[in-house]
Design a protein around this motif. Structure first.
Motif, PDB file in Angstrom:
ATOM      1  N   ASP A  94      33.808   2.092 -18.284  1.00 12.85           N
ATOM      2  CA  ASP A  94      34.266   0.625 -18.787  1.00 12.85           C
ATOM      3  C   ASP A  94      34.155   1.065 -20.551  1.00 12.85           C
ATOM      4  OD1 ASP A  94      32.590  -1.319 -16.205  1.00 12.85           O
ATOM      5  OD2 ASP A  94      34.468  -0.070 -16.235  1.00 12.85           O
ATOM      6  N   MET A  95      34.930  -0.238 -21.023  1.00 10.41           N
ATOM      7  CA  MET A  95      34.844   0.065 -22.542  1.00 10.41           C
ATOM      8  C   MET A  95      34.719  -1.216 -23.139  1.00 10.41           C
ATOM      9  SD  MET A  95      35.494   3.174 -23.345  1.00 10.41           S
ATOM     10  CE  MET A  95      35.792   2.938 -25.037  1.00 10.41           C
ATOM     11  N   GLY A  96      34.053  -1.665 -24.272  1.00 10.47           N
ATOM     12  CA  GLY A  96      34.114  -2.766 -25.022  1.00 10.47           C
ATOM     13  C   GLY A  96      34.222  -2.612 -26.548  1.00 10.47           C
ATOM     14  N   TRP A  97      34.414  -3.715 -27.045  1.00  8.21           N
ATOM     15  CA  TRP A  97      34.586  -3.793 -28.500  1.00  8.21           C
ATOM     16  C   TRP A  97      33.519  -4.796 -28.882  1.00  8.21           C
ATOM     17  CZ3 TRP A  97      37.251  -1.122 -31.750  1.00  8.21           C
ATOM     18  CH2 TRP A  97      38.554  -0.110 -31.346  1.00  8.21           C
ATOM     19  N   PHE A  98      32.747  -4.448 -30.082  1.00  9.19           N
ATOM     20  CA  PHE A  98      31.827  -5.223 -30.557  1.00  9.19           C
ATOM     21  C   PHE A  98      32.139  -5.578 -32.178  1.00  9.19           C
ATOM     22  CE2 PHE A  98      28.493  -5.984 -27.217  1.00  9.19           C
ATOM     23  CZ  PHE A  98      28.977  -5.006 -26.324  1.00  9.19           C
ATOM     24  N   TYR A 133      37.243  -9.255 -20.153  1.00 12.24           N
ATOM     25  CA  TYR A 133      36.266 -10.318 -20.425  1.00 12.24           C
ATOM     26  C   TYR A 133      36.546 -10.648 -22.121  1.00 12.24           C
ATOM     27  CZ  TYR A 133      34.858  -8.836 -16.058  1.00 12.24           C
ATOM     28  OH  TYR A 133      35.016  -8.265 -15.000  1.00 12.24           O
ATOM     29  N   TYR A 134      36.438 -11.613 -22.761  1.00 12.15           N
ATOM     30  CA  TYR A 134      36.408 -12.055 -24.060  1.00 12.15           C
ATOM     31  C   TYR A 134      35.444 -12.919 -24.311  1.00 12.15           C
ATOM     32  CZ  TYR A 134      41.285 -10.140 -23.609  1.00 12.15           C
ATOM     33  OH  TYR A 134      42.324  -9.368 -23.555  1.00 12.15           O
ATOM     34  N   ARG A 173      26.764  -7.268 -23.266  1.00 18.01           N
ATOM     35  CA  ARG A 173      25.229  -6.575 -23.581  1.00 18.01           C
ATOM     36  C   ARG A 173      25.496  -5.023 -24.163  1.00 18.01           C
ATOM     37  NH1 ARG A 173      24.400  -9.208 -18.389  1.00 18.01           N
ATOM     38  NH2 ARG A 173      24.244  -6.836 -17.576  1.00 18.01           N
ATOM     39  N   PRO A 174      25.102  -5.173 -25.497  1.00 21.68           N
ATOM     40  CA  PRO A 174      25.149  -3.865 -26.150  1.00 21.68           C
ATOM     41  C   PRO A 174      24.535  -2.784 -25.354  1.00 21.68           C
ATOM     42  CG  PRO A 174      24.922  -5.405 -27.826  1.00 21.68           C
ATOM     43  CD  PRO A 174      24.820  -6.378 -26.320  1.00 21.68           C
ATOM     44  N   PHE A 202      29.170  -9.418 -29.286  1.00 22.08           N
ATOM     45  CA  PHE A 202      30.312  -8.941 -28.447  1.00 22.08           C
ATOM     46  C   PHE A 202      31.993  -9.445 -28.483  1.00 22.08           C
ATOM     47  CE2 PHE A 202      32.300  -7.842 -24.541  1.00 22.08           C
ATOM     48  CZ  PHE A 202      33.054  -8.942 -23.809  1.00 22.08           C
ATOM     49  N   VAL A 203      32.693  -8.792 -28.395  1.00 25.74           N
ATOM     50  CA  VAL A 203      34.235  -9.130 -28.635  1.00 25.74           C
ATOM     51  C   VAL A 203      35.010  -9.302 -27.343  1.00 25.74           C
ATOM     52  CG1 VAL A 203      36.314  -8.672 -29.946  1.00 25.74           C
ATOM     53  CG2 VAL A 203      34.238  -8.420 -31.159  1.00 25.74           C
TER      54      VAL A 203
END
Length: 121
Positions: free
Chosen positions: A32-36, A58-59, A104-105, A46-47
């Motif tokens: 999974d990937m995220g942007w912060f 999710y946003y 959550r980072p 969190f972005v």
């Protein structure tokens, strides 16, 4: 794993930017990937995040309706399309790779170096 974020820059309020994050060294589609983002003097927040299959995302409330996260597993890349930018969106934006697409980072193991986004009023 190496994550290389790009696409940041200076834009006027109301404008758009598209961030990219290219991954190498792992099976990108298995994660999974995220942007912060982190603004000066503030904690990292969190972005957006996206599941490994790209079907769930999710946003954060403060970007919902303006930002869109997507990924191309064939290119090992995750994107963040940012529209209707506001001065309060000014921050260093980080992409992250992990096992769960949460806000959550600590759920993310690998982080990119960050790309600066500056929105002028």
């Amino acid at each position: 794993v190496q994550l290389q974020a790009s696409g940041g820059g200076l834009v006027q309020a109301g404008g758009s930017l598209r961030l990219s994050c290219a991954a190498s060294g792992r099976t990108f589609s298995s994660y999974d990937m995220g942007w912060f983002r982190q603004a000066p003097g503030k904690e990292r927040e969190f972005v957006a995040s996206i599941r490994r299959n790209g079907e769930y995302f999710y946003y954060a409330d403060y970007v919902k309706g303006r930002f869109t996260i997507s990924r191309d597993n064939a290119k090992n890349t995750v994107y963040l399309q940012m529209n209707s930018l506001k001065p309060e969106d000014t921050a260093v934006y980080y992409c992250a790779l992990g096992s769960r697409a949460t806000s959550r980072p600590y759920d993310y193991t690998y982080w990119g170096q960050g790309t600066q986004v500056t929105v002028s009023s």
